[in-house]
Design a protein around this motif. Structure first.
Motif, PDB file in Angstrom:
ATOM      1  N   LYS A  45      -0.291  -2.635 -10.037  1.00 45.99           N
ATOM      2  CA  LYS A  45      -1.515  -1.925  -9.658  1.00 45.99           C
ATOM      3  C   LYS A  45      -1.183  -0.447  -9.497  1.00 45.99           C
ATOM      4  CE  LYS A  45      -5.056  -2.648  -6.362  1.00 45.99           C
ATOM      5  NZ  LYS A  45      -5.418  -3.165  -5.069  1.00 45.99           N
ATOM      6  N   GLU A  46      -1.971   0.401 -10.102  1.00 43.50           N
ATOM      7  CA  GLU A  46      -1.710   1.842 -10.016  1.00 43.50           C
ATOM      8  C   GLU A  46      -1.715   2.287  -8.546  1.00 43.50           C
ATOM      9  OE1 GLU A  46      -4.339   4.151 -12.438  1.00 43.50           O
ATOM     10  OE2 GLU A  46      -2.971   5.884 -12.411  1.00 43.50           O
ATOM     11  N   GLY A  47      -0.770   3.138  -8.207  1.00 45.47           N
ATOM     12  CA  GLY A  47      -0.741   3.697  -6.848  1.00 45.47           C
ATOM     13  C   GLY A  47       0.039   2.844  -5.855  1.00 45.47           C
ATOM     14  N   GLU A  48       0.413   1.622  -6.281  1.00 46.22           N
ATOM     15  CA  GLU A  48       1.140   0.750  -5.336  1.00 46.22           C
ATOM     16  C   GLU A  48       2.645   0.984  -5.395  1.00 46.22           C
ATOM     17  OE1 GLU A  48      -1.138  -3.457  -4.383  1.00 46.22           O
ATOM     18  OE2 GLU A  48       0.520  -3.482  -5.780  1.00 46.22           O
ATOM     19  N   SER A  49       3.274   0.899  -4.237  1.00 48.43           N
ATOM     20  CA  SER A  49       4.724   0.794  -4.182  1.00 48.43           C
ATOM     21  C   SER A  49       5.070  -0.694  -4.251  1.00 48.43           C
ATOM     22  CB  SER A  49       5.266   1.391  -2.888  1.00 48.43           C
ATOM     23  OG  SER A  49       5.021   2.789  -2.878  1.00 48.43           O
ATOM     24  N   VAL A  50       6.309  -1.015  -4.616  1.00 42.01           N
ATOM     25  CA  VAL A  50       6.635  -2.435  -4.767  1.00 42.01           C
ATOM     26  C   VAL A  50       7.979  -2.759  -4.113  1.00 42.01           C
ATOM     27  CG1 VAL A  50       5.431  -2.595  -6.992  1.00 42.01           C
ATOM     28  CG2 VAL A  50       7.906  -2.146  -6.963  1.00 42.01           C
ATOM     29  N   SER A  51       8.203  -4.052  -3.907  1.00 40.32           N
ATOM     30  CA  SER A  51       9.544  -4.572  -3.622  1.00 40.32           C
ATOM     31  C   SER A  51       9.896  -5.475  -4.785  1.00 40.32           C
ATOM     32  CB  SER A  51       9.569  -5.396  -2.336  1.00 40.32           C
ATOM     33  OG  SER A  51       9.076  -4.641  -1.259  1.00 40.32           O
ATOM     34  N   THR A  61      18.376 -14.536  -1.024  1.00 46.70           N
ATOM     35  CA  THR A  61      17.935 -13.566  -2.041  1.00 46.70           C
ATOM     36  C   THR A  61      19.155 -12.999  -2.749  1.00 46.70           C
ATOM     37  OG1 THR A  61      17.999 -11.844  -0.364  1.00 46.70           O
ATOM     38  CG2 THR A  61      15.838 -12.790  -0.843  1.00 46.70           C
ATOM     39  N   LYS A  62      18.914 -12.425  -3.932  1.00 49.64           N
ATOM     40  CA  LYS A  62      20.023 -11.789  -4.646  1.00 49.64           C
ATOM     41  C   LYS A  62      19.763 -10.307  -4.863  1.00 49.64           C
ATOM     42  CE  LYS A  62      23.311 -12.482  -8.311  1.00 49.64           C
ATOM     43  NZ  LYS A  62      23.955 -13.416  -9.196  1.00 49.64           N
ATOM     44  N   GLU A  63      18.505  -9.910  -4.720  1.00 51.78           N
ATOM     45  CA  GLU A  63      18.165  -8.514  -4.989  1.00 51.78           C
ATOM     46  C   GLU A  63      16.939  -8.150  -4.168  1.00 51.78           C
ATOM     47  OE1 GLU A  63      19.362  -6.034  -6.543  1.00 51.78           O
ATOM     48  OE2 GLU A  63      17.681  -4.735  -7.092  1.00 51.78           O
ATOM     49  N   ILE A  64      16.996  -7.010  -3.473  1.00 50.06           N
ATOM     50  CA  ILE A  64      15.832  -6.528  -2.715  1.00 50.06           C
ATOM     51  C   ILE A  64      15.774  -5.009  -2.880  1.00 50.06           C
ATOM     52  CG2 ILE A  64      14.656  -6.395  -0.487  1.00 50.06           C
ATOM     53  CD1 ILE A  64      16.292  -8.748   0.491  1.00 50.06           C
ATOM     54  N   ALA A  65      14.789  -4.535  -3.641  1.00 48.98           N
ATOM     55  CA  ALA A  65      14.693  -3.097  -3.911  1.00 48.98           C
ATOM     56  C   ALA A  65      13.260  -2.590  -3.745  1.00 48.98           C
ATOM     57  CB  ALA A  65      15.162  -2.808  -5.343  1.00 48.98           C
ATOM     58  N   PRO A  66      12.986  -1.878  -2.651  1.00 54.06           N
ATOM     59  CA  PRO A  66      11.682  -1.224  -2.543  1.00 54.06           C
ATOM     60  C   PRO A  66      11.651   0.058  -3.394  1.00 54.06           C
ATOM     61  CG  PRO A  66      12.957  -0.949  -0.509  1.00 54.06           C
ATOM     62  CD  PRO A  66      13.809  -1.752  -1.446  1.00 54.06           C
ATOM     63  N   ILE A  67      10.580   0.232  -4.131  1.00 54.08           N
ATOM     64  CA  ILE A  67      10.477   1.379  -5.049  1.00 54.08           C
ATOM     65  C   ILE A  67       9.098   2.008  -4.880  1.00 54.08           C
ATOM     66  CG2 ILE A  67      10.585   2.118  -7.482  1.00 54.08           C
ATOM     67  CD1 ILE A  67      12.281  -0.470  -7.980  1.00 54.08           C
ATOM     68  N   ALA A  68       9.087   3.328  -4.690  1.00 58.01           N
ATOM     69  CA  ALA A  68       7.839   4.030  -4.352  1.00 58.01           C
ATOM     70  C   ALA A  68       6.960   4.287  -5.575  1.00 58.01           C
ATOM     71  CB  ALA A  68       8.180   5.364  -3.681  1.00 58.01           C
ATOM     72  N   ALA A  69       5.634   4.301  -5.324  1.00 64.18           N
ATOM     73  CA  ALA A  69       4.684   4.776  -6.327  1.00 64.18           C
ATOM     74  C   ALA A  69       4.983   6.264  -6.579  1.00 64.18           C
ATOM     75  CB  ALA A  69       3.263   4.604  -5.806  1.00 64.18           C
ATOM     76  N   PRO A  70       4.815   6.765  -7.787  1.00 54.42           N
ATOM     77  CA  PRO A  70       4.161   6.118  -8.939  1.00 54.42           C
ATOM     78  C   PRO A  70       5.120   5.407  -9.880  1.00 54.42           C
ATOM     79  CG  PRO A  70       4.558   8.420  -9.462  1.00 54.42           C
ATOM     80  CD  PRO A  70       5.112   8.196  -8.079  1.00 54.42           C
ATOM     81  N   VAL A 113      11.132  13.889  -3.793  1.00 62.03           N
ATOM     82  CA  VAL A 113      12.197  12.873  -3.808  1.00 62.03           C
ATOM     83  C   VAL A 113      11.506  11.522  -3.660  1.00 62.03           C
ATOM     84  CG1 VAL A 113      14.283  12.037  -2.654  1.00 62.03           C
ATOM     85  CG2 VAL A 113      13.830  14.496  -2.770  1.00 62.03           C
ATOM     86  N   ILE A 114      11.466  10.773  -4.763  1.00 64.27           N
ATOM     87  CA  ILE A 114      10.669   9.543  -4.787  1.00 64.27           C
ATOM     88  C   ILE A 114      11.559   8.356  -4.433  1.00 64.27           C
ATOM     89  CG2 ILE A 114       9.139   8.122  -6.197  1.00 64.27           C
ATOM     90  CD1 ILE A 114       8.714  10.599  -7.966  1.00 64.27           C
ATOM     91  N   GLY A 115      11.169   7.612  -3.416  1.00 60.00           N
ATOM     92  CA  GLY A 115      12.036   6.597  -2.822  1.00 60.00           C
ATOM     93  C   GLY A 115      12.358   5.408  -3.714  1.00 60.00           C
ATOM     94  N   HIS A 116      13.606   5.041  -3.703  1.00 59.57           N
ATOM     95  CA  HIS A 116      14.078   3.776  -4.292  1.00 59.57           C
ATOM     96  C   HIS A 116      15.295   3.372  -3.484  1.00 59.57           C
ATOM     97  CE1 HIS A 116      16.884   1.978  -7.616  1.00 59.57           C
ATOM     98  NE2 HIS A 116      16.524   1.065  -6.756  1.00 59.57           N
ATOM     99  N   ASP A 171       0.828  -1.220   0.000  1.00 57.55           N
ATOM    100  CA  ASP A 171       0.000   0.000   0.000  1.00 57.55           C
ATOM    101  C   ASP A 171       0.855   1.260   0.000  1.00 57.55           C
ATOM    102  OD1 ASP A 171      -2.256  -1.464  -0.030  1.00 57.55           O
ATOM    103  OD2 ASP A 171      -2.607  -1.384   2.146  1.00 57.55           O
ATOM    104  N   THR A 172       1.947   1.254   0.780  1.00 61.86           N
ATOM    105  CA  THR A 172       2.770   2.462   0.896  1.00 61.86           C
ATOM    106  C   THR A 172       4.241   2.109   0.698  1.00 61.86           C
ATOM    107  OG1 THR A 172       3.283   2.239   3.241  1.00 61.86           O
ATOM    108  CG2 THR A 172       1.205   3.356   2.689  1.00 61.86           C
ATOM    109  N   PHE A 173       5.029   3.158   0.442  1.00 58.49           N
ATOM    110  CA  PHE A 173       6.472   2.928   0.293  1.00 58.49           C
ATOM    111  C   PHE A 173       7.065   2.382   1.586  1.00 58.49           C
ATOM    112  CE2 PHE A 173      10.901   4.866   0.297  1.00 58.49           C
ATOM    113  CZ  PHE A 173      11.438   3.885  -0.544  1.00 58.49           C
TER     114      PHE A 173
END
Ligand code: FAD
Length: 467
Positions: A269-275, A246-255, A361-364, A226-228
């Motif tokens: 899904k639009e509006g979602e942040s992801v890992s 794991t080999k890669e873990i990257a949280p990335i903020a919407a949009p 500043v959009i999180g990654h 739901d959120t970053f």
């Protein structure tokens, strides 16, 4: 101006390119990521591209360069993003990609020429004995191993293994000096810091010995949140779960994911942040359990997708590929920063910066092992307005304990990854007495009044600190 006709005659038998358009193309990297470097470096070009096919040919090139006082700037895949391989003073662009032979593969280590492309090396290692590099840059398809060691910091796999700065993650480098009679030197252990991340200013790397890890059929997965901050907390828990490989873990903020990850968009899904993660097949069941515990939703998994045609690998959504995808879609809107969030309160620091800057500043983040503990470093996208505002954003991060490795500077010291000191400078005097190797990149060499004790934070420590 050096006599290039004479130089070409002396380099007879070695591959040379002097077509100005081709030379210009080989004088560029991803410097244009930064609006500041784009302006500063736009007109930089070399005079000749020389492509030695062996150490013997390379020694001949360096000897001729020394005799004619010609600058030499090494180039691997040209994927660096701060003008690292751009020849500020012209001269020879030294294309290393023909020196690409694998020499020996052993259990746990490989010896190879420096110009091999990382992905090609990994492919051959897997076929040979089910091994792979411990970590690689997300540009593995174009980057050379020598360029990674000389210009990179870490990458896909660093969540388990740490980075290039860590003792043991490079085993040995063989370099050639730029002198009247070029010498071959072998560096190991702490001496490696003389050349690692030194942008080819302290010798040309011809051979690299790297440690290896077992290769897995890593599964690319995207988890929606739901959120970053939900993505960050899940990613932190995953990185800290010692049993899940794991080999890669990257949280990335919407949009960013929905708007810029075009090929994966149907899954998102639009509006979602992801890992964005890569998980070893035998770790999938515990991984799914952790996703459930954090109320995430698996949006994409490569092992269950109907077709993977046209889909980039997960790592090509992370590291600086995140930036690249946003820049491709909206070149005028964005630039980026490189932030360190020192642990153990890295999650709290990310939260603080996220609340402070909001959508500007959009999180990654990229999770990695740092000095033995789990931490994250950030490659946030910045909505670019003016150089002054960018400087202010940098200052605010640093005032709040989040050092910036400034990707808008082309010198080693200002970029903040490499600390030069008296020992580093003394080494350069031995390996490059005329200062012809990638001139302009080491301030300490150009400026006798340079203050080594500037009190900054550096990723690759000065030699005095490790001596
Ligand atoms: P180049 O760009 O050609 O050169 C880099 C530096 O090394 C230059 O200073 C050059 O002079 C010097 N050099 C090259 N070869 C030699 C040699 N044989 N001897 C001495 N000096 C040499 N970096 C990371 O660390 N991790 C990442 O995950 C990552 N992801 C990226 C994603 C994108 C989209 C982009 C644009 C960049 C990324 N980078 C990353 C930066 C860069 O791709 C890597 O550091 C890469 O490993 C550089 O390799 P290269 O062969 O392209 O080097």
């Amino acid at each position: 101006m050096p006599d290039y006709q004479q130089i070409k005659a002396e380099l007879d038998g070695i591959a040379i390119e002097d077509n100005p358009n081709m030379v210009l193309r080989k004088s560029r990297d991803f410097y244009w990521y930064s609006p500041i470097l784009k302006e500063q470096l736009e007109n930089v070009t070399g005079d000749l591209v020389v492509s030695p096919a062996s150490e013997e040919e390379l020694i001949k090139v360096l000897k001729v360069a020394f005799k004619h006082d010609v600058p030499v700037t090494a180039r691997g895949g040209g994927t660096g993003n701060y003008g690292q391989c751009m020849p500020l003073s012209g001269g020879i662009v030294l294309d290393m990609t023909r020196m690409n032979r694998i020499k020996e593969i052993h259990p746990g280590r490989v010896i190879t020429e420096a110009g091999i492309i990382c992905a090609q090396l990994d492919k051959q290692l897997k076929e040979h004995s089910g091994q792979e590099l411990r970590f690689h840059p997300s540009t593995t398809g174009q980057a050379t191993l020598g360029g990674f060691v000389a210009g990179g910091s870490g990458g896909v796999g660093s969540v388990t293994w740490g980075g290039l700065r860590d003792l043991g993650n490079v085993l040995r480098l063989r370099i050639v000096t730029l002198e009247a009679e070029p010498r071959v030197m072998e560096l190991t252990a702490r001496d490696l810091l003389k050349v690692s991340h030194a942008y080819g200013t302290n010798g040309i790397i011809t051979e690299v010995e790297m440690p290896l890890a077992p290769a897995y059929d890593w599964v690319d997965i995207i988890v929606g949140h739901d959120t970053f901050m939900d993505a960050v907390k899940f990613s932190d828990a995953l990185a800290s779960s010692s049993g899940i490989l794991t080999k890669e873990i990257a949280p990335i903020a919407a949009p960013v994911p929905y708007d810029y990850f075009n090929r994966h968009k149907p899954y998102l899904k639009e509006g979602e942040s992801v890992s964005v993660v890569m998980v070893a097949p035998h770790s999938l069941a515990p991984f799914e359990a952790l996703v459930k515990m954090h109320k995430g939703e698996i949006r994409f998994r490569a092992d269950e997708a109907e077709s993977l045609r046209g889909l980039p690998r997960a790592y090509e959504l992370g590291w600086n590929h995140t930036t690249l995808r946003a820049l491709k879609m909206e070149p005028e809107s964005f630039t980026y920063l490189q932030v360190q969030y020192p642990g153990p309160d890295h999650v709290a620091k990310v939260q603080q910066m996220t609340e402070l800057f909001g959508d500007e500043v959009i999180g990654h983040l990229e999770f990695l092992r740092f000095d033995g503990g789990i931490q994250c470093s950030g490659l946030p996208l910045v909505r670019y307005t003016t150089p002054e505002r960018l400087e202010e954003i940098i200052r605010i991060h640093e005032e709040n304990g989040c050092p910036i490795f400034n990707p808008h500077r082309y010198t080693l010291e200002e970029g903040g990854m490499k600390q030069t000191d008296e020992l580093q400078l003394a080494f350069k005097k031995q390996t490059d007495p005329k200062g012809l190797l990638n001139p302009g990149k080491m301030i300490a060499w150009e400026n006798p009044d340079f203050d080594f004790k500037a009190g900054r934070n550096f990723l690759f420590k000065g030699l005095a600190e490790v001596a």
